[in-house]
Write a protein that holds these residues in place. Structure first.
Motif, mmCIF file in Angstrom:
data_model
loop_
_atom_site.group_PDB
_atom_site.id
_atom_site.type_symbol
_atom_site.label_atom_id
_atom_site.label_comp_id
_atom_site.label_asym_id
_atom_site.label_seq_id
_atom_site.Cartn_x
_atom_site.Cartn_y
_atom_site.Cartn_z
ATOM 1 N N UNK A 173 0.843 -1.191 0.000
ATOM 2 C CA UNK A 173 0.000 0.000 0.000
ATOM 3 C C UNK A 173 0.881 1.244 0.000
ATOM 4 N N UNK A 174 0.250 2.374 -0.344
ATOM 5 C CA UNK A 174 0.935 3.663 -0.304
ATOM 6 C C UNK A 174 -0.092 4.744 -0.003
ATOM 7 N N UNK A 175 0.273 5.694 0.829
ATOM 8 C CA UNK A 175 -0.594 6.839 1.097
ATOM 9 C C UNK A 175 -0.585 7.754 -0.122
ATOM 10 N N UNK A 176 -1.749 8.307 -0.451
ATOM 11 C CA UNK A 176 -1.856 9.138 -1.664
ATOM 12 C C UNK A 176 -0.918 10.335 -1.622
ATOM 13 N N UNK A 177 -0.638 10.879 -0.445
ATOM 14 C CA UNK A 177 0.263 12.033 -0.359
ATOM 15 C C UNK A 177 1.715 11.626 -0.577
ATOM 16 N N UNK A 178 2.078 10.416 -0.153
ATOM 17 C CA UNK A 178 3.412 9.906 -0.467
ATOM 18 C C UNK A 178 3.533 9.607 -1.962
ATOM 19 N N UNK A 253 16.127 4.934 -2.790
ATOM 20 C CA UNK A 253 17.560 5.181 -2.949
ATOM 21 C C UNK A 253 17.840 6.034 -4.177
ATOM 22 N N UNK A 254 17.116 5.783 -5.256
ATOM 23 C CA UNK A 254 17.357 6.506 -6.507
ATOM 24 C C UNK A 254 16.971 7.974 -6.411
ATOM 25 N N UNK A 255 15.815 8.251 -5.806
ATOM 26 C CA UNK A 255 15.268 9.615 -5.827
ATOM 27 C C UNK A 255 15.305 10.328 -4.475
ATOM 28 N N UNK A 256 15.716 9.614 -3.421
ATOM 29 C CA UNK A 256 15.649 10.217 -2.098
ATOM 30 C C UNK A 256 14.230 10.363 -1.594
ATOM 31 N N UNK A 257 13.336 9.511 -2.098
ATOM 32 C CA UNK A 257 11.928 9.542 -1.704
ATOM 33 C C UNK A 257 11.759 8.896 -0.336
ATOM 34 N N UNK A 258 11.012 9.551 0.546
ATOM 35 C CA UNK A 258 10.795 9.026 1.895
ATOM 36 C C UNK A 258 9.316 9.119 2.252
ATOM 37 N N UNK A 259 8.588 7.996 2.181
ATOM 38 C CA UNK A 259 7.187 8.026 2.626
ATOM 39 C C UNK A 259 7.103 8.452 4.091
#
Length: 278
Positions: A173-178, A253-259
């Motif tokens: 799952x993923x939160x829509x804001x993430x 790791x690629x984009x520095x994305x942090x949920x």
């Protein structure tokens, strides 16, 4: 950047528009209706009237932008082949509008949508920084009308919250804001040809999801057979027994994305799901 967004007035699209504007970008959102235009303008975006079945509109809007995020998709399961064909034509039109520019084209992966993905990646050789975002099957949050509300509705109607088999199969799952933050990072910096996994919760045991719903509704939590699943849960019963665990680590790791927003189980403790599902 001036970013053209399809599906901009939808559940995920409005979150993406807010995220982009919050980061200082200008947004032009495609919408088919006057109401959609009002929603976009209230968010601070410009509205472009049209539909994804109009390739000339898509080509022109893409060419006038600094990048594209393609979210629109017709989820008509009665004629899913036609929806996939329309999506392919839309990707081709926007890719043509960006060809030779070095600008980004970010598309959303869909089940059986390999042709659209291949078409997007083919534009890399034509000077488009194309990338594909594959979201977890549950994109949860306030306003969700997908997978989770269907489970809640079925539990209300049946008087029990169901999982399939022993319920150990895992659901990402993923939160829509993430998800919105991921789309922003993709259009800003995803390398050409990259595939990005939009996953916050990598694999929640399905029985835990059923358990959270059962507690909120004060109904029993029961296991059912795969044969019963479609009749009890509806369309999602076809996939609710699958083990779909996925990882978003490579994307982080690629984009520095942090949920950073609540996971699905924490979100199910909020009132909004149960108010919307009455």
């Amino acid at each position: 950047m001036r970013i053209f967004v399809t599906g901009a007035s939808g559940y995920i699209g409005t979150a993406v528009v807010r995220e982009l504007i919050g980061a200082g970008h200008r947004v032009v959102g495609l919408t088919r209706s006057a109401h959609g235009a009002q929603v976009l303008e209230a968010l601070g975006a410009e509205a472009a009237r049209g539909v994804i079945e109009e390739p000339d509109v898509l080509r022109r809007c893409a060419a006038a932008s600094d990048g594209v995020i393609h979210l629109a998709f017709n989820h008509d399961f009665a004629n899913f082949g036609a929806s996939l064909a329309a999506d392919l034509r839309a990707v081709q039109a926007m890719g043509e509008g960006l060809a030779g520019s070095g600008k980004p084209l970010v598309i959303t992966a869909h089940a059986n949508g390999q042709a659209s993905e291949d078409a997007a990646l083919a534009f890399v050789e034509q000077g488009v920084r194309a990338s594909i975002v594959s979201l977890a099957p549950s994109v949860h949050g306030e306003g969700d009308k997908g997978f989770v509300p269907q489970l809640i509705r079925a539990a209300r109607e049946r008087g029990a919250s169901a999982y399939i088999g022993d319920g150990s199969n895992r659901w990402p799952a993923i939160h829509r804001l993430d998800a919105a933050a991921l789309f922003r990072l993709a259009v800003e910096s995803a390398p050409a040809g990259s595939r990005l996994d939009g996953v916050g919760d990598e694999g929640i045991p399905f029985r835990d999801i059923a358990g959270a719903i059962g507690r909120r509704l004060n109904v029993p939590v029961v296991g059912i057979s795969p044969e019963e699943a479609q009749a009890v849960i509806g369309f999602v019963g076809m996939v609710a027994s699958l083990d779909l665990a996925r990882s978003g680590e490579a994307t982080k790791e690629l984009l520095g994305w942090k949920p950073v927003h609540p996971g699905l189980l924490a979100d199910l403790e909020q009132d909004h799901y149960f108010a919307l599902s009455r």
